[in-house]
Design a protein around this motif. Structure first.
Motif, PDB file in Angstrom:
ATOM      1  N   ILE A 135       0.832  -1.208   0.000  1.00 40.36           N
ATOM      2  CA  ILE A 135       0.000   0.000   0.000  1.00 40.36           C
ATOM      3  C   ILE A 135       0.863   1.253   0.000  1.00 40.36           C
ATOM      4  O   ILE A 135       0.566   2.236  -0.695  1.00 40.36           O
ATOM      5  CB  ILE A 135      -0.932   0.004   1.219  1.00 40.36           C
ATOM      6  N   GLY A 136       1.952   1.228   0.758  1.00 36.73           N
ATOM      7  CA  GLY A 136       2.842   2.386   0.819  1.00 36.73           C
ATOM      8  C   GLY A 136       3.431   2.740  -0.536  1.00 36.73           C
ATOM      9  O   GLY A 136       3.522   3.918  -0.904  1.00 36.73           O
ATOM     10  N   TYR A 192       2.583   6.138  -4.381  1.00 33.29           N
ATOM     11  CA  TYR A 192       3.445   6.921  -5.277  1.00 33.29           C
ATOM     12  C   TYR A 192       3.401   6.420  -6.715  1.00 33.29           C
ATOM     13  O   TYR A 192       3.858   7.102  -7.620  1.00 33.29           O
ATOM     14  CB  TYR A 192       4.893   6.871  -4.767  1.00 33.29           C
ATOM     15  N   ILE A 193       2.886   5.203  -6.917  1.00 32.80           N
ATOM     16  CA  ILE A 193       2.789   4.633  -8.263  1.00 32.80           C
ATOM     17  C   ILE A 193       1.338   4.252  -8.513  1.00 32.80           C
ATOM     18  O   ILE A 193       0.797   3.391  -7.823  1.00 32.80           O
ATOM     19  CB  ILE A 193       3.681   3.382  -8.424  1.00 32.80           C
ATOM     20  N   ASN A 194       0.721   4.883  -9.487  1.00 28.57           N
ATOM     21  CA  ASN A 194      -0.691   4.622  -9.773  1.00 28.57           C
ATOM     22  C   ASN A 194      -0.820   3.404 -10.695  1.00 28.57           C
ATOM     23  O   ASN A 194      -0.452   3.451 -11.862  1.00 28.57           O
ATOM     24  CB  ASN A 194      -1.334   5.854 -10.431  1.00 28.57           C
ATOM     25  N   ILE A 195      -1.306   2.288 -10.141  1.00 27.49           N
ATOM     26  CA  ILE A 195      -1.494   1.055 -10.918  1.00 27.49           C
ATOM     27  C   ILE A 195      -2.939   0.618 -10.767  1.00 27.49           C
ATOM     28  O   ILE A 195      -3.423   0.404  -9.656  1.00 27.49           O
ATOM     29  CB  ILE A 195      -0.563  -0.070 -10.425  1.00 27.49           C
ATOM     30  N   GLN A 196      -3.637   0.466 -11.884  1.00 30.20           N
ATOM     31  CA  GLN A 196      -5.017   0.006 -11.847  1.00 30.20           C
ATOM     32  C   GLN A 196      -5.065  -1.487 -11.511  1.00 30.20           C
ATOM     33  O   GLN A 196      -4.243  -2.265 -11.980  1.00 30.20           O
ATOM     34  CB  GLN A 196      -5.690   0.257 -13.210  1.00 30.20           C
ATOM     35  N   ASN A 197      -6.061  -1.875 -10.718  1.00 34.27           N
ATOM     36  CA  ASN A 197      -6.230  -3.280 -10.314  1.00 34.27           C
ATOM     37  C   ASN A 197      -4.915  -3.854  -9.766  1.00 34.27           C
ATOM     38  O   ASN A 197      -4.464  -4.928 -10.171  1.00 34.27           O
ATOM     39  CB  ASN A 197      -6.726  -4.132 -11.488  1.00 34.27           C
ATOM     40  N   SER A 252       1.402   6.455   8.353  1.00 30.74           N
ATOM     41  CA  SER A 252       2.657   5.823   7.924  1.00 30.74           C
ATOM     42  C   SER A 252       2.535   5.278   6.498  1.00 30.74           C
ATOM     43  O   SER A 252       2.060   5.977   5.612  1.00 30.74           O
ATOM     44  CB  SER A 252       3.060   4.728   8.923  1.00 30.74           C
ATOM     45  N   ILE A 253       2.917   4.005   6.282  1.00 30.21           N
ATOM     46  CA  ILE A 253       2.864   3.390   4.953  1.00 30.21           C
ATOM     47  C   ILE A 253       1.612   2.523   4.795  1.00 30.21           C
ATOM     48  O   ILE A 253       1.504   1.762   3.827  1.00 30.21           O
ATOM     49  CB  ILE A 253       4.116   2.521   4.706  1.00 30.21           C
ATOM     50  N   PHE A 254       0.654   2.654   5.702  1.00 29.14           N
ATOM     51  CA  PHE A 254      -0.538   1.816   5.692  1.00 29.14           C
ATOM     52  C   PHE A 254      -1.688   2.483   4.934  1.00 29.14           C
ATOM     53  O   PHE A 254      -1.597   3.647   4.550  1.00 29.14           O
ATOM     54  CB  PHE A 254      -0.959   1.489   7.124  1.00 29.14           C
ATOM     55  N   PHE A 313      -9.275  -5.501   8.660  1.00 28.21           N
ATOM     56  CA  PHE A 313      -8.800  -6.854   8.950  1.00 28.21           C
ATOM     57  C   PHE A 313      -8.282  -7.589   7.721  1.00 28.21           C
ATOM     58  O   PHE A 313      -7.370  -8.409   7.830  1.00 28.21           O
ATOM     59  CB  PHE A 313      -9.937  -7.644   9.599  1.00 28.21           C
ATOM     60  N   TRP A 314      -8.856  -7.339   6.550  1.00 23.51           N
ATOM     61  CA  TRP A 314      -8.423  -8.024   5.326  1.00 23.51           C
ATOM     62  C   TRP A 314      -7.622  -7.109   4.396  1.00 23.51           C
ATOM     63  O   TRP A 314      -7.361  -7.457   3.257  1.00 23.51           O
ATOM     64  CB  TRP A 314      -9.629  -8.605   4.591  1.00 23.51           C
ATOM     65  N   GLN A 315      -7.241  -5.951   4.872  1.00 23.84           N
ATOM     66  CA  GLN A 315      -6.429  -5.058   4.059  1.00 23.84           C
ATOM     67  C   GLN A 315      -4.957  -5.446   4.179  1.00 23.84           C
ATOM     68  O   GLN A 315      -4.562  -6.145   5.108  1.00 23.84           O
ATOM     69  CB  GLN A 315      -6.631  -3.609   4.504  1.00 23.84           C
ATOM     70  N   TYR A 316      -4.137  -4.960   3.223  1.00 22.37           N
ATOM     71  CA  TYR A 316      -2.689  -5.148   3.334  1.00 22.37           C
ATOM     72  C   TYR A 316      -2.172  -4.260   4.452  1.00 22.37           C
ATOM     73  O   TYR A 316      -2.615  -3.129   4.594  1.00 22.37           O
ATOM     74  CB  TYR A 316      -1.995  -4.757   2.019  1.00 22.37           C
ATOM     75  N   PRO A 317      -1.239  -4.709   5.273  1.00 25.26           N
ATOM     76  CA  PRO A 317      -0.662  -6.051   5.296  1.00 25.26           C
ATOM     77  C   PRO A 317      -1.358  -7.000   6.272  1.00 25.26           C
ATOM     78  O   PRO A 317      -0.951  -8.125   6.452  1.00 25.26           O
ATOM     79  CB  PRO A 317       0.768  -5.776   5.772  1.00 25.26           C
ATOM     80  N   THR A 318      -2.438  -6.506   6.917  1.00 23.92           N
ATOM     81  CA  THR A 318      -3.037  -7.238   8.033  1.00 23.92           C
ATOM     82  C   THR A 318      -3.533  -8.621   7.643  1.00 23.92           C
ATOM     83  O   THR A 318      -3.294  -9.599   8.357  1.00 23.92           O
ATOM     84  CB  THR A 318      -4.194  -6.425   8.638  1.00 23.92           C
ATOM     85  N   GLY A 319      -4.243  -8.710   6.507  1.00 23.95           N
ATOM     86  CA  GLY A 319      -4.829  -9.982   6.107  1.00 23.95           C
ATOM     87  C   GLY A 319      -3.820 -11.106   6.007  1.00 23.95           C
ATOM     88  O   GLY A 319      -4.020 -12.197   6.568  1.00 23.95           O
ATOM     89  N   TYR A 320      -2.712 -10.861   5.327  1.00 17.62           N
ATOM     90  CA  TYR A 320      -1.678 -11.889   5.174  1.00 17.62           C
ATOM     91  C   TYR A 320      -1.069 -12.259   6.524  1.00 17.62           C
ATOM     92  O   TYR A 320      -0.808 -13.434   6.797  1.00 17.62           O
ATOM     93  CB  TYR A 320      -0.569 -11.388   4.235  1.00 17.62           C
TER      94      TYR A 320
END
Length: 482
Positions: free
Chosen positions: A71-72, A76-81, A221-223, A447-454
């Motif tokens: 997510i962090g 800075y880099i826009n990537i679709q999907n 932060s980077i979340f 709860f299922w967002q990066y990085p928490t889910g993994y």
């Protein structure tokens, strides 16, 4: 003889180096910048693929790293999907495991035959059946596809590739380093300010409404947001403080305590009141799991002190972070809490006739892109409310049952089956951290967002397989010479 030497030289690394440099110079002279970048990147990419094919464990470490910073970087880099990148890497790693095994590499396939895998398959089946929900949408289901397979795939990968106690130690140490990086970033945000990418994100995503408040700035932060960040810092504070009690190496004990204390400070900078339950809940679970009277008494005193400090005093109330955290102990006076309760009441009236939910991906304002309906116009503000709206009361009960099974089953293993003290400490730390973050998920939808889910899936796998790790240590002890 001369011909043989010439053939050897033809296919030597120097030959490919010369070819590569020639192509690079050619593309630079032609100003073909994209091709020049490809010439530079492809050899490193090929080397990496070759390395992972020979040692899939390194691929898992890459996945673990990507997950934490994903997510962090996207800020800075826009990537679709962009989530497709993680999907591709997971399937690449699975392919490497199969090829490694086919070529004679030792993969402990039997470890994948565990309780958590079968439980994850039950959840996978339920999510698949949601495709036939009359009010659901296939497009929303596809975009929320990670609910379908991430649980199962992470259980399989963790079971197969992290099969030694040393692997648990490595993951926890690596996570501590990542935690310090996240803390470093939040200190920059607090004392220097947001950078250009973060300012753009705050404006374009509308997150300034929930992060730049009159009561104080909520740092992320980077979340993905301050709620995700604060809850993760709460989990880190629990895990590393508990680890410091069980780690035999003195230097590592002090290091883990350092990480834990800074994580608590970072939690306060997040301004996430709901994240306060993570260290409190984790400490409460620690008291239950631990049979050491000294730890039980110390933990109990800490819990009482924290509660009295925040709920019944005004000490340090001039500090905006502490002042905001203190409101978590008086929710009846908090306007946002009352709004959440009102929203939940409205959803309850709508969901009473939908035991299987509205459909996957059809909860919360962020999903209006799929359909503008009642459930996408009311913020869920909670992971469990989001699950309830998407999957119904049946799906919510199944989800909570899975989480509680892991906590209770691992607690049984810790208290009655695990003999190695250091391993027991690691499992207690993960159990308490998971319990705390589960409680926090009621007030935050992360709860299922990066990085928490993994992290949740990896820790769950470690906990359920705790006895197999203990048997590994017992076997090693028996083999050691007297």
């Amino acid at each position: 003889m001369d011909n043989t030497k010439n053939n050897t030289m033809l296919f030597s690394p120097y030959f490919f180096l010369v070819i590569g440099l020639t192509l690079l110079v050619y593309t630079l002279l032609r100003e073909a910048w994209l091709m020049a970048a490809a010439v530079v990147i492809i050899p490193f990419l090929a080397l990496y693929i070759f390395t992972v094919l020979n040692k899939p464990y390194l691929g898992f470490i890459t996945l673990f790293t990507m997950n934490y910073f994903f997510i962090g970087v996207l800020r800075y880099i826009n990537i679709q999907n962009s989530s497709v990148i993680m999907d591709i890497f997971i399937f690449f790693l699975l392919t490497c495991i199969f090829l490694y095994s086919l070529c004679g590499g030792k993969i402990p396939w039997h470890r994948a035959n565990n309780k958590l895998l079968y439980i994850s398959l039950i959840w996978m089946t339920y999510v698949f059946l949601e495709l036939f929900n009359p009010s659901g949408m296939v497009e929303a289901w596809i975009f929320t596809r990670t609910h379908f397979y991430n649980f199962t795939l992470l259980v399989v990968l963790t079971s197969l590739l992290l099969n030694r106690v040393q692997d648990i130690k490595n993951i926890l140490l690596l996570l501590s380093i990542f935690t310090l990086i996240a803390i470093g970033k939040v200190l920059i945000q607090r004392y220097i300010g947001f950078d250009a990418g973060e300012k753009i994100w705050l404006i374009q995503s509308g997150s300034y409404k929930t992060h730049l408040l009159a009561s104080g700035t909520r740092y992320f932060s980077i979340f993905s947001d301050a709620g995700n960040f604060g809850s993760n810092m709460g989990m880190a504070s629990v895990i590393y403080m508990i680890l410091s009690f069980y780690t035999p190496r003195k230097g590592l004990r002090y290091y883990y305590r350092f990480v834990s204390l800074f994580a608590i400070y970072a939690l306060m900078l997040s301004g996430t009141r709901g994240a306060m339950i993570v260290p409190l809940g984790g400490l409460g679970m620690f008291i239950i799991l631990n049979k050491n009277i000294r730890y039980i008494v110390t933990g109990g005193i800490c819990l009482i002190f924290i509660y009295v400090f925040f709920a019944h005093t005004y000490i340090l109330n001039s500090n905006q972070q502490i002042r905001r955290m203190r409101t978590a102990f008086h929710p009846e006076k908090d306007a946002s809490y009352l709004v959440r309760k009102a929203n939940q009441q409205r959803l309850a009236e709508y969901m009473v006739h939908k035991p299987f939910g509205e459909g996957v991906g059809l909860a919360g304002g962020e999903n209006r892109r799929f359909s503008v309906r009642f459930t996408t116009q009311i913020p869920t503000d909670s992971h469990f409310v989001s699950i309830w709206v998407q999957y119904g009361v049946v799906g919510l009960c199944l989800h909570i049952a899975i989480l509680l099974f892991v906590i209770i089953y691992s607690a049984y293993l810790i208290m009655f089956r695990i003999r190695n003290r250091e391993l027991k400490g690691m499992l207690i730390a993960m159990n308490c951290g998971l319990w705390g973050i589960m409680l926090s998920a009621y007030g935050n939808n992360f709860f299922w967002q990066y990085p928490t889910g993994y992290l949740v899936y990896i820790f769950q796998t470690f906990l359920v397989l705790g006895e197999s790790y203990d048997k590994e240590l017992t076997k090693q002890t028996k083999l050691e010479p007297i």
